[in-house]
Design an enzyme around this catalytic site. Structure first.
Site, PDB file in Angstrom:
ATOM      1  N   HIS A 225     -17.140   6.020   1.869  1.00 25.13           N
ATOM      2  CA  HIS A 225     -16.272   5.170   1.054  1.00 25.13           C
ATOM      3  C   HIS A 225     -16.898   5.109  -0.338  1.00 25.13           C
ATOM      4  O   HIS A 225     -17.985   4.572  -0.504  1.00 25.13           O
ATOM      5  CB  HIS A 225     -16.178   3.771   1.683  1.00 25.13           C
ATOM      6  CG  HIS A 225     -15.433   2.781   0.831  1.00 25.13           C
ATOM      7  ND1 HIS A 225     -14.273   2.158   1.248  1.00 25.13           N
ATOM      8  CD2 HIS A 225     -15.670   2.298  -0.413  1.00 25.13           C
ATOM      9  CE1 HIS A 225     -13.844   1.344   0.296  1.00 25.13           C
ATOM     10  NE2 HIS A 225     -14.673   1.407  -0.721  1.00 25.13           N
TER      11      HIS A 225
ATOM     12  N   LYS B 115       0.796  -1.222   0.000  1.00 22.50           N
ATOM     13  CA  LYS B 115       0.000   0.000   0.000  1.00 22.50           C
ATOM     14  C   LYS B 115       0.827   1.269   0.000  1.00 22.50           C
ATOM     15  O   LYS B 115       0.373   2.308  -0.490  1.00 22.50           O
ATOM     16  CB  LYS B 115      -0.995  -0.058   1.145  1.00 22.50           C
ATOM     17  CG  LYS B 115      -1.926  -1.268   0.927  1.00 22.50           C
ATOM     18  CD  LYS B 115      -2.877  -1.477   2.037  1.00 22.50           C
ATOM     19  CE  LYS B 115      -4.172  -0.801   1.728  1.00 22.50           C
ATOM     20  NZ  LYS B 115      -5.103  -0.926   2.866  1.00 22.50           N
TER      21      LYS B 115
ATOM     22  N   ARG C 191      -8.742  -6.806  -8.688  1.00 19.45           N
ATOM     23  CA  ARG C 191      -9.556  -8.025  -8.872  1.00 19.45           C
ATOM     24  C   ARG C 191     -11.026  -7.649  -9.020  1.00 19.45           C
ATOM     25  O   ARG C 191     -11.394  -6.489  -8.858  1.00 19.45           O
ATOM     26  CB  ARG C 191      -9.394  -8.913  -7.644  1.00 19.45           C
ATOM     27  CG  ARG C 191      -9.782  -8.164  -6.377  1.00 19.45           C
ATOM     28  CD  ARG C 191      -9.896  -9.050  -5.169  1.00 19.45           C
ATOM     29  NE  ARG C 191      -9.913  -8.284  -3.947  1.00 19.45           N
ATOM     30  CZ  ARG C 191     -10.952  -7.670  -3.423  1.00 19.45           C
ATOM     31  NH1 ARG C 191     -12.118  -7.711  -4.033  1.00 19.45           N
ATOM     32  NH2 ARG C 191     -10.868  -6.979  -2.298  1.00 19.45           N
TER      33      ARG C 191
ATOM     34  N   LYS D  14     -17.618  -4.329   4.210  1.00 20.33           N
ATOM     35  CA  LYS D  14     -18.814  -3.766   3.590  1.00 20.33           C
ATOM     36  C   LYS D  14     -20.029  -4.655   3.854  1.00 20.33           C
ATOM     37  O   LYS D  14     -19.913  -5.882   3.840  1.00 20.33           O
ATOM     38  CB  LYS D  14     -18.585  -3.625   2.089  1.00 20.33           C
ATOM     39  CG  LYS D  14     -17.443  -2.670   1.773  1.00 20.33           C
ATOM     40  CD  LYS D  14     -16.911  -2.839   0.372  1.00 20.33           C
ATOM     41  CE  LYS D  14     -15.665  -1.978   0.177  1.00 20.33           C
ATOM     42  NZ  LYS D  14     -14.903  -2.366  -1.031  1.00 20.33           N
TER      43      LYS D  14
ATOM     44  N   LYS E 255      -1.509   2.415   9.561  1.00 24.64           N
ATOM     45  CA  LYS E 255      -1.984   1.348   8.661  1.00 24.64           C
ATOM     46  C   LYS E 255      -0.830   0.444   8.233  1.00 24.64           C
ATOM     47  O   LYS E 255       0.310   0.890   8.135  1.00 24.64           O
ATOM     48  CB  LYS E 255      -2.637   1.962   7.410  1.00 24.64           C
ATOM     49  CG  LYS E 255      -3.856   2.819   7.726  1.00 24.64           C
ATOM     50  CD  LYS E 255      -4.379   3.554   6.499  1.00 24.64           C
ATOM     51  CE  LYS E 255      -5.323   2.709   5.656  1.00 24.64           C
ATOM     52  NZ  LYS E 255      -5.977   3.525   4.585  1.00 24.64           N
TER      53      LYS E 255
ATOM     54  N   ASN F 189      -7.966  -2.203  -5.604  1.00 22.32           N
ATOM     55  CA  ASN F 189      -8.124  -3.654  -5.629  1.00 22.32           C
ATOM     56  C   ASN F 189      -7.979  -4.146  -7.060  1.00 22.32           C
ATOM     57  O   ASN F 189      -8.690  -3.689  -7.952  1.00 22.32           O
ATOM     58  CB  ASN F 189      -9.477  -4.060  -5.058  1.00 22.32           C
ATOM     59  CG  ASN F 189      -9.541  -3.808  -3.569  1.00 22.32           C
ATOM     60  OD1 ASN F 189      -8.587  -4.111  -2.846  1.00 22.32           O
ATOM     61  ND2 ASN F 189     -10.609  -3.223  -3.098  1.00 22.32           N
TER      62      ASN F 189
HETATM   63  P1  ADP Z   1      -8.001  -2.588   4.015  1.00 21.07           P
HETATM   64  O1  ADP Z   1      -7.170  -2.910   2.827  1.00 21.07           O
HETATM   65  O2  ADP Z   1      -7.497  -3.188   5.278  1.00 21.07           O
HETATM   66  O3  ADP Z   1      -9.465  -2.841   3.768  1.00 21.07           O
HETATM   67  P2  ADP Z   1      -8.375   0.283   3.442  1.00 21.07           P
HETATM   68  O4  ADP Z   1      -7.255   1.235   3.252  1.00 21.07           O
HETATM   69  O5  ADP Z   1      -9.125  -0.138   2.223  1.00 21.07           O
HETATM   70  O6  ADP Z   1      -7.827  -1.008   4.237  1.00 21.07           O
HETATM   71  O7  ADP Z   1      -9.403   0.879   4.481  1.00 21.07           O
HETATM   72  C1  ADP Z   1     -10.508   0.143   4.938  1.00 21.07           C
HETATM   73  C2  ADP Z   1     -11.512   1.049   5.621  1.00 21.07           C
HETATM   74  O8  ADP Z   1     -10.899   1.706   6.754  1.00 21.07           O
HETATM   75  C3  ADP Z   1     -12.044   2.171   4.749  1.00 21.07           C
HETATM   76  O9  ADP Z   1     -13.138   1.766   3.944  1.00 21.07           O
HETATM   77  C4  ADP Z   1     -12.454   3.177   5.797  1.00 21.07           C
HETATM   78  O10 ADP Z   1     -13.674   2.764   6.406  1.00 21.07           O
HETATM   79  C5  ADP Z   1     -11.365   3.049   6.866  1.00 21.07           C
HETATM   80  N1  ADP Z   1     -10.236   3.996   6.620  1.00 21.07           N
HETATM   81  C6  ADP Z   1      -9.125   3.776   5.861  1.00 21.07           C
HETATM   82  N2  ADP Z   1      -8.323   4.857   5.830  1.00 21.07           N
HETATM   83  C7  ADP Z   1      -8.914   5.802   6.603  1.00 21.07           C
HETATM   84  C8  ADP Z   1      -8.564   7.161   6.978  1.00 21.07           C
HETATM   85  N3  ADP Z   1      -7.444   7.757   6.577  1.00 21.07           N
HETATM   86  N4  ADP Z   1      -9.419   7.825   7.802  1.00 21.07           N
HETATM   87  C9  ADP Z   1     -10.554   7.241   8.237  1.00 21.07           C
HETATM   88  N5  ADP Z   1     -10.940   5.987   7.924  1.00 21.07           N
HETATM   89  C10 ADP Z   1     -10.134   5.263   7.118  1.00 21.07           C
END
Ligand code: ADP
Length: 447
Positions: A208, A116, A291, A237, A158, A289
């Protein structure tokens, strides 16, 4: 075009891919664990191969067994579905090294987007706005404190290797930053065997919103509009809709424009989803993603385009069968993910189904591999069905969704249908007024 495709997955998505193949005149090979002997995807496929015991590590993640199954049956291509090996660059490489086509993007793009930190750098260079945060991985606590000070608290820590919301922690202030980094590293190490972390500004109440793209590697890139996936629990989701009730035409056009431009700059091929957080009129990239997504049917319902068919076509080397001008959004679609879970505690509820009666009628689609007498095995994800409803307007879609949920009968196990019934009756949901925190507050009884 391919003659035979092996489907390296199970459940509703294996069936979904089988359906696209059938309509294209392609034969299918199902693979399955011993727990899935009687699964619908196995029954409907032209051929099937047992690839191991129930544990995913020994079956649906077992690369030698899957590649051997493809060789033995003479499949020309493998579709990985979602989850399991779908975002495993090494799997894509091994498949290609055996002269079999991987139905997905190039291994390099899978690898780039799976890291990421690398993904954020690449899409930023390709022109996408990203969430303010660390430029790359966070080196040490001193570095972290400095970056957090710059972007402002609260910050989100993260995992570079992240997925499924794991290895993610919020630090409200400098006092808890070190502790949260330690916790996030531990969780990430356990889940992904890697503890590289990065930091982002923690957005308070974003939505989102994600853009579906498809590219053929011949320079043609088309987007199929956005999906709103803000209704989440534990970053998973629960319900998705297209188009997003939050965007106006100008914002929608801007998202499509910057998204396709970035995909073209990256030289990406096949389908992909660019995920953004949206707050106060601004989009911030979070991940891509590489995929097919669980929620792809809402896009299919509003565009009339078979996304799996396009995936297979472009993987075979054919150009896209459509241009951006051909893509017309019509009406509104909502998908409810129906899980074999207690609708209040969310405890898994595997076991034997007694009655199964899916809803029907105009604008109603059910993607599911279950049937009366089917036993939901305890070994896999609890998603057992997706109810997707289309209507001429969002209101028509909502009314239709309510009646479809009323008709849906699954007995013998518990499902999340009652949760969806409650959800679609909420005024905030009816108004389209929700963000990524809404559902958790609702479930906790705060709404
Ligand atoms: P993963 O790959 O673990 O699913 P993502 O980066 O796609 O991680 O983030 C998953 C969810 O976490 C997002 O849909 C959102 O709900 C929350 N999220 C991610 N980044 C942020 C952020 N910077 N601030 C607030 N919520 C976040």
């Amino acid at each position: 075009m391919f003659d035979k495709v092996l489907i390296a997955n199970r459940g509703e998505i294996a069936l979904r891919i089988h359906r696209a193949c059938r309509e294209m005149g392609i034969s299918t090979v199902a693979v399955h664990s011993t727990a899935d002997e009687n699964a619908m995807h196995v029954r409907l496929a032209d051929e099937s191969v047992c690839i191991g015991p129930p544990s995913p590590a020994d079956s649906y993640l077992n690369i030698p067994a899957i590649v051997s199954a493809a060789m033995i049956t003479g499949a020309d291509a493998i579709h990985p579905g979602y989850g399991f090996l779908s975002e495993n660059a090494q799997f894509a490489e091994i498949v290609e090294a055996h002269g079999i086509t991987f139905i997905g993007p190039s291994p390099d793009h899978i690898r780039m987007m799976g890291d990421k930190v690398a993904a954020k750098k690449a899409v930023k260079a390709a022109g996408l706005p990203v969430v303010p945060g660390s430029e790359g991985a966070v080196e040490d606590i001193g570095d972290a404190l400095k970056i957090a000070e710059e972007i402002g608290y609260p910050v989100l820590i993260k995992a570079s290797a992240g997925g499924g919301g794991r290895g993610m922690k919020v630090a409200e202030s400098a006092d808890t930053l070190e502790e949260m980094i330690t916790l996030a590293k531990r969780e990430s190490k356990a889940a992904f065997g890697n503890d590289e972390m990065y930091m982002e500004k923690y957005l308070a109440n974003p939505r989102h919103i994600e853009l579906q793209v498809v590219a053929d590697g011949h320079g043609n890139v088309v987007h199929l509009g956005e999906r709103d996936c803000s209704l989440q629990r534990n970053h998973q989701k629960v319900l998705e809709e297209a188009p997003s009730p939050a965007l106006n035409a100008e914002e929608r056009a801007r998202l499509g424009r910057v998204g396709t431009e970035a995909i073209r700059n990256l030289g990406y091929r096949n389908v992909g989803t660019i995920e953004f957080l949206y707050e106060n009129g601004e989009f911030y990239f979070i991940e891509m993603n590489t995929r097919l997504q669980v929620e792809h049917p809402v896009t299919e319902m509003v565009t009339g385009i078979d996304i799996v068919r396009e995936m297979i076509r472009v993987a075979s080397g054919a150009p896209l069968s459509l241009t951006q001008e051909d893509v017309e959004l019509q009406g509104h679609a909502i998908e409810c993910r129906i899980n074999a879970e207690n609708p209040v505690t969310f405890a898994p509820s595997p076991g034997k189904l007694v009655d199964y009666h899916p809803p029907g009628g105009l604008g109603v689609r059910v993607d599911s591999g279950i049937y009366s007498g089917y036993s939901v095995p305890p070994n896999y994800d609890s998603l057992i069905a997706k109810l997707i409803v289309h209507g001429g307007s969002r209101n028509e879609c909502l009314m239709r969704l309510r009646r479809a949920l009323e008709e849906f009968v699954i007995t013998g196990i518990q499902t999340t249908i009652p949760l969806h019934q409650e959800l679609v009756a909420q005024q905030d949901f009816i108004n389209g007024d929700y963000d990524i925190r809404w559902l958790e507050a609702f479930v906790a009884g705060d709404r």
